[in-house]
Design an enzyme around this catalytic site. Structure first.
Site, PDB file in Angstrom:
ATOM      1  N   ASP A 148      40.747  21.145   3.719  1.00  0.00           N
ATOM      2  CA  ASP A 148      42.385  20.818   3.699  1.00  0.00           C
ATOM      3  C   ASP A 148      42.566  19.829   4.661  1.00  0.00           C
ATOM      4  OD1 ASP A 148      44.592  21.219   2.289  1.00  0.00           O
ATOM      5  OD2 ASP A 148      45.286  22.769   3.746  1.00  0.00           O
TER       6      ASP A 148
ATOM      7  N   LYS B  23      51.748  29.887  16.570  1.00  0.00           N
ATOM      8  CA  LYS B  23      51.506  30.074  14.979  1.00  0.00           C
ATOM      9  C   LYS B  23      51.829  31.470  14.968  1.00  0.00           C
ATOM     10  CE  LYS B  23      49.235  28.336  11.137  1.00  0.00           C
ATOM     11  NZ  LYS B  23      48.202  27.450  10.672  1.00  0.00           N
TER      12      LYS B  23
ATOM     13  N   GLY C 232      58.267  23.942  13.053  1.00  0.00           N
ATOM     14  CA  GLY C 232      57.916  23.888  11.719  1.00  0.00           C
ATOM     15  C   GLY C 232      57.568  25.382  10.777  1.00  0.00           C
TER      16      GLY C 232
END
Length: 687
Positions: free
Chosen positions: A134, A40, A18
């Site tokens: 978040d 990541k 992603g």
């Protein structure tokens, strides 16, 4: 980054998972540990951005502080050739946003299960004073088995920090952001609770409550508009469940749940029949709100004789001859004015002397110890300095009520008058007292119980027959060896061997449930209860049992007991009985490749806690698996054990359910403190 690239000589890229605002996520293989991981990687255009790098480091620091099965683990953080990256646990599944789209409508019991797992992770973060800030479905992952994992702590903040946002900036996803964050205020635990309420809303309706053409329009709705009713979307949603949404998303943080655990507890009972007639939650009206309107005060116009002191002083300071021009006074009036001036001068002189005296006394006198309980050590030090006091000795004590690094008490106490520059000693919380527990399998239960109770733990005992351990020896424990636990919040459960002693069952017919439990505890057997309609026995009395009266079973074995619901009425015709057949897998700790190379001896003299890292070895005895079955249907509560079993191979079990057409049942099977089988959506159609 292309497929096949080996990052830092260790992580081989398999493919892209992603893209994010600042980073890309790749699936990779750890060539050393031979496992799949998620990498990541900070995007190229952000590699020279110090704020982006700080966020990366912050995400790693925040996640590594947390130990919860529902939080994605961080394995590694490093930088190579200018590329900053995180290596994380790989979750084979999808995010909650896509899960909702693929599976909506989601059964209410499954909604509760999903939220229960999310709340467990958020509660763990809050216990470490970390606010996520978040929370949204895109940051919540669901694996192939429906297991929840929270990720992306990049903009989380510690509860002791002032803020991580820049001036006048908003951090977080606007659809899930709390009103106080939108206003630029500091995010708190209640801000995360608001986001959880929005996530619950989306699980129930398949959409977010507020939408708009711009982020500003959505933000205004969050700040000003009431949350839409989920029951308007689906009237079948219980009012108790909607109340959880309403309370979690209250505009004022003080009207929301105080903790995430309170939200989870309220949601877990929202489907119970006892709350079927619960009224709609309404935010309580505050007195302060009634007093905020602008009002005209009923004061009369000021008269000439009520002139201000300044005007009077100004009038008195005018030259006497000017006054005489306007209105020549009489002699007696002049004497009165002189006398009045003398009196005023005397009073002013006394006031000056009194003020000087107070200043002298204050300068060399006493002061008051300020209120510092609950503040951080730095805040307390500043308050003491402002009160002309000094910080004395600082001691650290454990506390279950005061957060870590916050002041518990002071000596002298708060609001005490003391001399200036006196040293004030502080007692600061080191957090809840935690005790390291060990591996007690094979030890004498009574000795272990006494030792742990002296540490403050509550102890529960379950009985089970065993041909491996003698009577009174511990077969299994429900906690991991080597874990540090808070005695005030943990109840330790032990399964204790009863050996192979045989007992003859008595006739239980006509007994109450409490009488059966008392008899079972005395004989060290484990009863399981079911409910049937009966015209022969009054409600709550035993109708029948299995094995029957005078039959012989092993001590620690199970006896099924059927209690009367009373006579059957026409209103109860919709209740349906059926079985769900499951197979419980057997786990052989002695042959498993990941278990410890040192087998348990079961020796009662092994009093020293084991440091073995093998969970199965540390909590189960020999070749026997002790499993607990939890069941929820029309008669059974999910919070209590329905049945306990000792298995030595894969074992098939029939679980009896009784449900009405609109009821949803659940079951789970637990071994060594871990759920190995689960179904949260059992209905009449599950046969």
């Amino acid at each position: 980054m292309n497929k096949g690239y080996v990052l830092n000589g260790r992580y081989e890229i398999i493919g892209r998972l992603g893209e994010g605002g600042m980073a890309d996520v790749y699936l990779a293989k750890d060539l050393i540990l031979k496992r799949e991981v998620a990498v990541k990687l900070l995007r190229l255009d952000f590699r020279d951005n110090p704020q982006a790098k700080k966020r990366f480091q912050h995400e790693a620091m925040a996640a590594t502080q947390l130990d919860n099965p529902h939080i994605v683990g961080i394995y590694d953080v490093d930088e190579v050739e200018g590329m900053q990256y995180l290596v994380m646990e790989y979750i084979d599944g999808e995010d909650l946003k896509k899960y909702i789209g693929d599976h909506f409508p989601i059964p209410y019991a499954e909604v509760v299960n999903i939220m229960e797992q999310i709340c467990s992770a958020v509660s763990e973060a809050h216990r470490h004073h970390i606010i996520h800030r978040d929370l949204k479905p895109q940051n919540i992952l669901v694996d192939k088995n429906g297991y929840i994992k929270i990720t992306d702590f990049g903009i989380s903040r510690a509860g002791t920090e002032d803020t991580m946002t820049q001036t006048r900036s908003i951090i977080g996803s606007i659809h899930y952001l709390s009103p106080e964050q939108i206003k630029g205020q500091v995010a708190t635990e209640q801000s995360d609770i608001y986001s959880l309420g929005i996530i619950l809303y989306e699980l129930l309706t398949g959409k977010v409550p507020f939408t708009g053409d711009t982020a500003v329009s959505i933000a205004i709705k969050h700040s000003q508009e009431a949350i839409p009713s989920v029951r308007d979307f689906d009237p079948r949603i219980p009012q108790a469940m909607e109340n959880v949404v309403l309370r979690a998303t209250a505009k004022d943080p003080n009207d929301r749940y105080a903790t995430v655990d309170q939200l989870a507890d309220d949601l877990n009972t929202s489907l119970d029949r006892s709350r079927a007639n619960e009224p709609r939650f309404v935010v309580p009206e505050k007195k302060s709100d009634l007093n905020e309107a602008t009002r005209v005060m009923p004061f009369p116009p000021l008269q000439d004789q009520s002139a201000s002191a300044n005007d009077q002083a100004s009038q008195r300071s005018e030259p006497a001859k000017q006054a005489s021009k306007d209105q020549p006074p009489k002699k007696s009036t002049s004497k009165k004015k002189k006398r009045r001036r003398l009196i005023i001068a005397a009073i002013l002189g006394l006031l000056v002397l009194l003020a000087a005296f107070v200043m002298i006394v204050t300068a060399n006198g006493r002061t008051t110890v300020p209120v510092i309980t609950g503040t951080t050590e730095e805040e307390a030090s500043q308050k003491l300095q402002d009160a002309d006091l000094q910080v004395g000795k600082v001691k650290y004590h454990s506390s279950d009520t005061v957060d870590r690094n916050r002041v518990i008490s002071s000596n002298p106490k708060e609001n005490t008058k003391i001399k200036k520059n006196t040293k004030v000693s502080l007692v600061v919380s080191s957090g809840p007292r935690k005790v390291r527990v060990g591996n007690y399998v094979g030890q004498n239960y009574n000795s272990v119980k006494d030792r742990l109770e002296r540490e403050g733990f509550k102890i529960r005992k379950r009985n089970a027959p065993s041909g491996t351990f003698k009577s009174g020896r511990i077969l299994q424990q429900d906690f991991r060896s080597g874990a540090k636990l808070n005695p005030a919040k943990h109840t330790l459960t032990f399964v204790v061997s009863t050996g192979v002693k045989q007992i003859t069952l008595k006739d239980l017919t006509g007994m109450t449930k409490a009488q059966v439990v008392s008899y079972a505890n005395k004989e060290e057997i484990n009863p399981t209860f079911d409910y049937v309609y009966s015209d022969d026995q009054p409600k709550g009395r035993v109708v029948r049992q299995s094995p029957g009266a005078n039959e012989v079973i092993q001590q620690g074995g199970n006896v099924a007991v059927w209690l009367s619901r009373g006579s059957k009425s026409s209103k109860q015709d919709t209740l349906k009985s059926f079985n769900v057949r499951i197979t419980i897998p057997y786990f052989d700790a002695n042959s498993d490749a990941e278990s410890s190379s040192q087998p348990l001896t079961g020796s009662p003299s092994a009093d020293t806690p084991s440091d073995s890292s093998g969970d199965a070895q540390a909590t189960s005895g020999s070749s026997e698996n002790v499993v607990f079955i939890y069941l929820k249907d029309h008669d059974h509560d999910f919070s209590t054990i329905y049945k306990q079993m000792v298995i030595t191979k894969d074992t098939a079990v029939n679980l009896p359910f009784k449900l009405t057409k609109n009821e949803v049942g659940r079951y789970k099977v637990v071994r060594d403190g871990k759920t190995i089988l689960r179904d949260n959506n059992v209905t009449q159609d599950s046969q």
